[in-house]
Motif scaffolding. Structure first.
Motif, PDB file in Angstrom:
ATOM      1  N   LYS A  11     -27.797  94.580 -19.650  1.00  0.00           N
ATOM      2  CA  LYS A  11     -26.343  94.377 -19.647  1.00  0.00           C
ATOM      3  C   LYS A  11     -25.607  95.682 -19.381  1.00  0.00           C
ATOM      4  O   LYS A  11     -24.524  95.691 -18.778  1.00  0.00           O
ATOM      5  N   ILE A  12     -26.187  96.794 -19.809  1.00  0.00           N
ATOM      6  CA  ILE A  12     -25.604  98.104 -19.496  1.00  0.00           C
ATOM      7  C   ILE A  12     -25.709  98.376 -17.997  1.00  0.00           C
ATOM      8  O   ILE A  12     -24.752  98.815 -17.354  1.00  0.00           O
ATOM      9  N   LEU A  13     -26.877  98.056 -17.427  1.00  0.00           N
ATOM     10  CA  LEU A  13     -27.070  98.279 -15.988  1.00  0.00           C
ATOM     11  C   LEU A  13     -26.156  97.389 -15.155  1.00  0.00           C
ATOM     12  O   LEU A  13     -25.777  97.747 -14.040  1.00  0.00           O
ATOM     13  N   ALA A  14     -25.790  96.209 -15.705  1.00  0.00           N
ATOM     14  CA  ALA A  14     -24.958  95.265 -14.963  1.00  0.00           C
ATOM     15  C   ALA A  14     -23.473  95.441 -15.241  1.00  0.00           C
ATOM     16  O   ALA A  14     -22.657  94.650 -14.760  1.00  0.00           O
ATOM     17  N   PRO A  18     -20.946  99.003 -22.313  1.00  0.00           N
ATOM     18  CA  PRO A  18     -20.922 100.442 -22.033  1.00  0.00           C
ATOM     19  C   PRO A  18     -22.134 101.129 -22.655  1.00  0.00           C
ATOM     20  O   PRO A  18     -22.677 100.657 -23.663  1.00  0.00           O
ATOM     21  N   LEU A  19     -22.591 102.212 -22.058  1.00  0.00           N
ATOM     22  CA  LEU A  19     -23.685 102.968 -22.683  1.00  0.00           C
ATOM     23  C   LEU A  19     -23.089 103.938 -23.706  1.00  0.00           C
ATOM     24  O   LEU A  19     -21.933 104.362 -23.599  1.00  0.00           O
ATOM     25  N   ASP A  20     -23.853 104.258 -24.749  1.00  0.00           N
ATOM     26  CA  ASP A  20     -23.385 105.161 -25.809  1.00  0.00           C
ATOM     27  C   ASP A  20     -23.591 106.623 -25.434  1.00  0.00           C
ATOM     28  O   ASP A  20     -22.803 107.495 -25.810  1.00  0.00           O
ATOM     29  N   SER A  21     -24.669 106.888 -24.698  1.00  0.00           N
ATOM     30  CA  SER A  21     -24.936 108.270 -24.289  1.00  0.00           C
ATOM     31  C   SER A  21     -25.893 108.243 -23.103  1.00  0.00           C
ATOM     32  O   SER A  21     -26.456 107.210 -22.766  1.00  0.00           O
ATOM     33  N   GLY A  22     -26.090 109.405 -22.485  1.00  0.00           N
ATOM     34  CA  GLY A  22     -26.998 109.499 -21.354  1.00  0.00           C
ATOM     35  C   GLY A  22     -26.292 109.208 -20.043  1.00  0.00           C
ATOM     36  O   GLY A  22     -25.067 109.040 -19.989  1.00  0.00           O
ATOM     37  N   GLU A  23     -27.080 109.129 -18.969  1.00  0.00           N
ATOM     38  CA  GLU A  23     -26.523 108.928 -17.645  1.00  0.00           C
ATOM     39  C   GLU A  23     -27.311 107.881 -16.873  1.00  0.00           C
ATOM     40  O   GLU A  23     -28.497 107.674 -17.120  1.00  0.00           O
ATOM     41  N   LEU A  24     -26.637 107.241 -15.939  1.00  0.00           N
ATOM     42  CA  LEU A  24     -27.269 106.330 -14.993  1.00  0.00           C
ATOM     43  C   LEU A  24     -27.186 106.949 -13.606  1.00  0.00           C
ATOM     44  O   LEU A  24     -26.145 107.503 -13.227  1.00  0.00           O
ATOM     45  N   PHE A  25     -28.283 106.842 -12.857  1.00  0.00           N
ATOM     46  CA  PHE A  25     -28.310 107.394 -11.502  1.00  0.00           C
ATOM     47  C   PHE A  25     -28.631 106.276 -10.516  1.00  0.00           C
ATOM     48  O   PHE A  25     -29.539 105.475 -10.739  1.00  0.00           O
ATOM     49  N   LEU A  26     -27.901 106.216  -9.432  1.00  0.00           N
ATOM     50  CA  LEU A  26     -28.151 105.292  -8.348  1.00  0.00           C
ATOM     51  C   LEU A  26     -28.234 106.103  -7.068  1.00  0.00           C
ATOM     52  O   LEU A  26     -27.308 106.846  -6.740  1.00  0.00           O
ATOM     53  N   ARG A  32     -20.993 105.506 -12.907  1.00  0.00           N
ATOM     54  CA  ARG A  32     -20.382 104.949 -14.120  1.00  0.00           C
ATOM     55  C   ARG A  32     -20.096 103.472 -13.848  1.00  0.00           C
ATOM     56  O   ARG A  32     -19.227 103.141 -13.052  1.00  0.00           O
ATOM     57  N   LEU A  33     -20.873 102.604 -14.496  1.00  0.00           N
ATOM     58  CA  LEU A  33     -20.739 101.169 -14.293  1.00  0.00           C
ATOM     59  C   LEU A  33     -19.895 100.595 -15.435  1.00  0.00           C
ATOM     60  O   LEU A  33     -20.422 100.156 -16.456  1.00  0.00           O
ATOM     61  N   ASP A  34     -18.582 100.632 -15.264  1.00  0.00           N
ATOM     62  CA  ASP A  34     -17.678 100.249 -16.343  1.00  0.00           C
ATOM     63  C   ASP A  34     -17.258  98.785 -16.300  1.00  0.00           C
ATOM     64  O   ASP A  34     -16.471  98.340 -17.130  1.00  0.00           O
ATOM     65  N   SER A  35     -17.756  98.025 -15.341  1.00  0.00           N
ATOM     66  CA  SER A  35     -17.438  96.597 -15.269  1.00  0.00           C
ATOM     67  C   SER A  35     -18.477  95.892 -14.406  1.00  0.00           C
ATOM     68  O   SER A  35     -19.203  96.530 -13.637  1.00  0.00           O
ATOM     69  N   VAL A  36     -18.522  94.575 -14.541  1.00  0.00           N
ATOM     70  CA  VAL A  36     -19.427  93.782 -13.715  1.00  0.00           C
ATOM     71  C   VAL A  36     -19.046  93.922 -12.246  1.00  0.00           C
ATOM     72  O   VAL A  36     -19.910  94.025 -11.374  1.00  0.00           O
ATOM     73  N   ARG A  37     -17.739  93.949 -11.967  1.00  0.00           N
ATOM     74  CA  ARG A  37     -17.274  94.072 -10.585  1.00  0.00           C
ATOM     75  C   ARG A  37     -17.765  95.381  -9.961  1.00  0.00           C
ATOM     76  O   ARG A  37     -18.182  95.416  -8.799  1.00  0.00           O
ATOM     77  N   THR A  38     -17.742  96.460 -10.762  1.00  0.00           N
ATOM     78  CA  THR A  38     -18.229  97.749 -10.267  1.00  0.00           C
ATOM     79  C   THR A  38     -19.718  97.687  -9.954  1.00  0.00           C
ATOM     80  O   THR A  38     -20.175  98.181  -8.918  1.00  0.00           O
ATOM     81  N   ALA A  39     -20.492  97.053 -10.861  1.00  0.00           N
ATOM     82  CA  ALA A  39     -21.938  96.949 -10.664  1.00  0.00           C
ATOM     83  C   ALA A  39     -22.256  96.111  -9.422  1.00  0.00           C
ATOM     84  O   ALA A  39     -23.126  96.475  -8.616  1.00  0.00           O
ATOM     85  N   VAL A  40     -21.558  95.001  -9.249  1.00  0.00           N
ATOM     86  CA  VAL A  40     -21.786  94.139  -8.083  1.00  0.00           C
ATOM     87  C   VAL A  40     -21.447  94.888  -6.805  1.00  0.00           C
ATOM     88  O   VAL A  40     -22.160  94.793  -5.793  1.00  0.00           O
TER      89      VAL A  40
END
Length: 296
Positions: A11-14, A18-26, A32-40
């Motif tokens: 659900k964090i990846l999608a 929100p994530l509590d700490s750390g980073e996501l890399f694409l 920063r994936l702050d919404s489903v629309r952003t992830a899509v």
């Protein structure tokens, strides 16, 4: 195992949580994936374990919900149905895009959920226990689609408690335990016992031991019972005191419908129910509860 954190992480990846700490890399870049629309928009699609559909809408509307093509502010239904039919064809689902969703059995509704994710043209497809409501044939079709997507360069995260499915599909396995990474296995290392060992943190050498015991007299009996789901098919069985009976069948076989009749939710079309050898007629769940029957 349940509670290890798989669905929460997905659900964090999608963009749902929100994530509590750390980073996501694409593509090696922090995102920063702050919404489903952003992830899509980034090409990430999640197929939920629980159906996330509107059963009062048709199949095409569900597949493109929130992303409807339109002309001059008016829904372009022709485009919706044409593109939806193409995605349904990928899954071998012989259903018209104009079919109202609630008229479909649960297995086909699950395939519509999958079609909804495929319609995004995702680069990363997350499947959270996608076969939980599918028949064996539908599962085979899904596996074929997953392999085709992999061949087209789509990355797939496949979550399942069915380790046989994981062994059949996965190029690599990552195991979570108590919210932490418990280990990783490459394709050549995959095996049931190895995965279980990482899941529980030890070898499983002791299993529940069966002990024979005598069952008592019949508590519930069905004699020629007919359910609304399968008129003309008569069911005969008995459940004794102190006995645990398994009810098995493929999706659509009538298991849930039988339980609804036993609990008084739906009326039987024929036959007889007996409790403690006495005939009963449940007109509602309240009648069943008074007779000592409970449905979980």
């Amino acid at each position: 195992e349940n509670g290890a954190g798989k669905s929460t992480l997905m659900k964090i990846l999608a963009g749902i949580l929100p994530l509590d700490s750390g980073e996501l890399f694409l593509d090696a870049q922090p995102v920063r994936l702050d919404s489903v629309r952003t992830a899509v928009a980034r090409g990430i699609a999640l197929i939920h374990q629980e159906l996330n559909l509107a059963d009062n809408l048709d199949v095409g509307a569900n597949i493109f919900l929130g992303r409807e093509p339109h002309r001059l502010g008016i829904l372009d239904r022709r485009t919706i149905y044409r593109q939806a039919a193409a995605v349904l064809g990928m899954l071998g689902l012989d259903v018209s895009p104009m079919t109202i969703l609630e008229t479909l059995p649960i297995g086909k509704q699950q395939l519509v959920e999958i079609a909804k994710a495929l319609s995004v043209n995702a680069r990363l497809l997350i499947m959270d226990e996608p076969t939980s409501s599918l028949s064996a044939k539908e599962t085979e079709t899904l596996f074929r689609v997953v392999r085709e997507l992999r061949g087209r360069g789509v990355s797939v995260i496949y979550i399942s408690h069915r380790l046989g499915e994981v062994q059949e599909l996965a190029d690599r396995v990552v195991v979570l335990r108590d919210g932490e990474n418990a280990g990783e296995l490459q394709r050549g290392e995959l095996g049931h016992d190895r995965m279980v060992r990482l899941m529980v943190g030890r070898d499983i050498s002791q299993f529940y031991g069966r002990r024979a015991h005598g069952a008592g007299p019949p508590v519930l009996e069905a004699v020629g019972l007919e359910t609304p789901a399968h008129a003309g098919h008569r069911l005969n069985f008995a459940i004794r005191a102190g006995e645990l009976v398994g009810l098995a069948g493929l999706v659509g076989a009538g298991r849930t419908e039988l339980l609804r009749v036993l609990f008084g939710v739906d009326p039987a079309l024929g036959g007889e129910l007996r409790i403690d050898s006495r005939p009963v007629a449940f007109r509602s769940p309240a009648d069943a509860i008074r007779a000592g029957v409970a449905l979980v």
